[in-house]
Design an enzyme around this catalytic site. Structure first.
Site, PDB file in Angstrom:
ATOM      1  N   LEU A  51       0.852  -1.183   0.000  1.00 14.69           N
ATOM      2  CA  LEU A  51       0.000   0.000   0.000  1.00 14.69           C
ATOM      3  C   LEU A  51       0.889   1.235   0.000  1.00 14.69           C
ATOM      4  O   LEU A  51       1.648   1.458   0.945  1.00 14.69           O
ATOM      5  CB  LEU A  51      -0.910   0.020   1.237  1.00 14.69           C
ATOM      6  CG  LEU A  51      -1.858  -1.169   1.407  1.00 14.69           C
ATOM      7  CD1 LEU A  51      -2.595  -1.060   2.743  1.00 14.69           C
ATOM      8  CD2 LEU A  51      -2.846  -1.250   0.256  1.00 14.69           C
ATOM      9  N   GLU A  52       0.811   2.017  -1.060  1.00 10.96           N
ATOM     10  CA  GLU A  52       1.505   3.302  -1.132  1.00 10.96           C
ATOM     11  C   GLU A  52       0.452   4.381  -0.937  1.00 10.96           C
ATOM     12  O   GLU A  52      -0.326   4.660  -1.853  1.00 10.96           O
ATOM     13  CB  GLU A  52       2.224   3.449  -2.475  1.00 10.96           C
ATOM     14  CG  GLU A  52       3.356   2.458  -2.686  1.00 10.96           C
ATOM     15  CD  GLU A  52       4.486   2.620  -1.692  1.00 10.96           C
ATOM     16  OE1 GLU A  52       4.584   3.690  -1.052  1.00 10.96           O
ATOM     17  OE2 GLU A  52       5.284   1.679  -1.549  1.00 10.96           O
TER      18      GLU A  52
END
Length: 473
Positions: free
Chosen positions: A215-216
């Site tokens: 998850l960015e």
């Protein structure tokens, strides 16, 4: 926008799974070929990608696209090609003396089918950046770009279909419902770039399949001006970092911490720096628009709320242009003294607004950073190494640039990723290759070895050998 029906989405996914089963570990030659085809797409269609992104934004600087998207992806591909053989090679791992002459190796193998969900703010970089890492690692890749960039997505779909088989790399078009179906697929790895709020839902959807995720995300990334900082020099870097893509950057400085009594001085230097960067705004092709009317209205509401709370608003509009409903551009805006409970100080801004907050001593500045969620980026400006190191040691963030903004993202030899609410996992360079690989430990037993001495039936020999191990380990 053409929308990929659920059946097509499932067909593409299943085709990639079957193709991976037939070729579970592509050779270096095959992987380099895929990277070369990806690079050829960038080289031949770069100008058209910039035009399409400009159309989606209603005014996106082509130079920003060339720098922040085409350059970053091109560098990533070339770096991966140059280091691919070393990354693929089984890694030597030390073996304890009592297990020799057996030995250990760490084998990196592809995971399978990787899903990449990319956002609208840097549509090319944030779709092809993860994709190139996944392809280098030997995986098949499904891309789901944002529905807010339909012109870009149509071109990406077109050039990918011309360069890749659908069971290698494929683009899926669609709205929120298609996105929900996409993240619900049992990917071998799911990569999402976007807001923290949506990231939570993506993680929950992936958890149903026990699919690993990267998850960015984002958050409120601080910039800290130390008392030792040359303000004029720092202002130039902060203005650039904040206004790249009109602030629609996940690692843009989201608020600025300055020593007590210096807010007005800093605002003046920032205003001067901004005017030099952008002597005009609406007709200036270097100054990017806000992606949609809704996003622009949100920014205006945040400014008005801060003004109503007693903050001082400095609108930087060098040529005195009129910003009305006919333009999606938003003028650079400095906000001094915004109340802590305003949306400006609670939410990620994602626009050309910069709150300036005074702090009373370094302890206070560090405390203000630490009372928030851990940010994706942190920026420190100053000449005092001891105070710099205190900030680096006593705060936790995804990445840091010292005495500048944004550039830690462009380092292929460093990982890029968030921490906690700003993200999980990392990519870029070797870290991207490792993210999309299974690092499998393999122990190679020697033909002549003493492990049979530890087999039952247990007795004196077992006790003797176990005692020996306890003494030498």
């Amino acid at each position: 926008m053409l929308v990929s029906p659920p059946t097509l989405l499932e067909e593409r996914f299943e085709a990639q799974r079957q193709a991976f089963a037939l070729e579970p570990c592509p050779s270096e030659k095959i992987r380099v070929d895929r990277l070369n085809r990806l690079l050829a797409m960038i080289e031949t269609q770069g100008a058209e990608f910039a035009r399409r992104i400009d159309a989606d934004f209603g005014g996106r600087s082509s130079n920003e696209t060339r720098l922040a998207e085409l350059f970053i992806v091109r560098s990533g591909i070339r770096h991966a090609r140059a280091h691919l053989r070393a990354w693929m090679r089984p890694q030597r791992v030390s073996t304890s003396l009592h297990f020799r002459p057996a030995y250990n190796r760490l084998v990196r193998q592809p995971l399978g089918v990787v899903g990449v969900v990319s956002p609208w703010n840097y549509p090319l970089q944030l779709s092809l950046g993860p994709a190139l890492a996944a392809l280098a690692a030997g995986n098949r890749v499904l891309l789901k770009p944002s529905e807010l960039t339909p012109n870009f997505t149509a071109l990406l779909d077109q050039v990918v279909r011309a360069s890749f088989s659908p069971d290698e790399l494929s683009v899926v078009n669609g709205d929120v419902d298609v996105g929900k179906a996409f993240v619900g697929l049992p990917f071998d790895h799911l990569f999402f770039t976007g807001s923290t709020q949506v990231g939570r839902h993506v993680a929950q959807a992936a958890a149903a399949n026990l699919a690993p995720v990267t998850l960015e995300l984002g958050g409120k990334s601080p910039a800290i001006l130390d008392a030792s900082c040359p303000i004029r020099t720092a202002a130039k870097s902060i203005a650039f970092g904040k206004l790249m893509n009109a602030g629609q950057t996940c690692i843009a400085p989201d608020y600025l911490l300055v020593p007590k009594g210096r807010a007005n001085d800093v605002a003046h230097e920032l205003e001067t720096a901004i005017k030099r960067l952008y002597p005009a705004l609406i007709a200036n092709p270097d100054y990017t628009s806000i992606i949609s009317v809704r996003h622009r209205e949100r920014l205006a509401e945040m400014v008005q709320e801060a003004r109503d709370s007693g903050a001082r608003i400095v609108t930087v509009n060098p040529s005195g242009e009129v910003f009305d409903e006919h333009t999606r551009k938003f003028p650079p805006t400095l906000v001094i003294g915004a109340a802590p409970n305003t949306r400006l100080m609670r939410e990620e801004i994602f626009g050309p607004l910069l709150p300036i907050v005074e702090y009373d001593g370094l302890d206070h500045a560090i405390a203000m950073v630490n009372q928030r969620d851990r940010p994706l980026a942190l920026y420190w400006f100053g000449l005092d190494a001891a105070r710099r190191d205190r900030v680096l040691t006593e705060t936790v963030s995804g990445g840091v640039t010292v005495n500048d903004c944004l550039w830690h993202l462009a380092q292929e030899a460093q990982p890029f990723g968030g921490v906690g609410p700003s993200g999980t996992g990392a990519y870029h360079g070797e870290w991207g290759f490792r993210t999309f690989s299974k690092e499998k430990p393999v122990f190679y037993q020697a033909r002549l070895n003493g492990t049979a001495l530890f087999h039952p039936p247990y007795g004196k020999t077992f006790e003797l050998m176990l005692g020996l191990l306890k003494r030498i380990t």
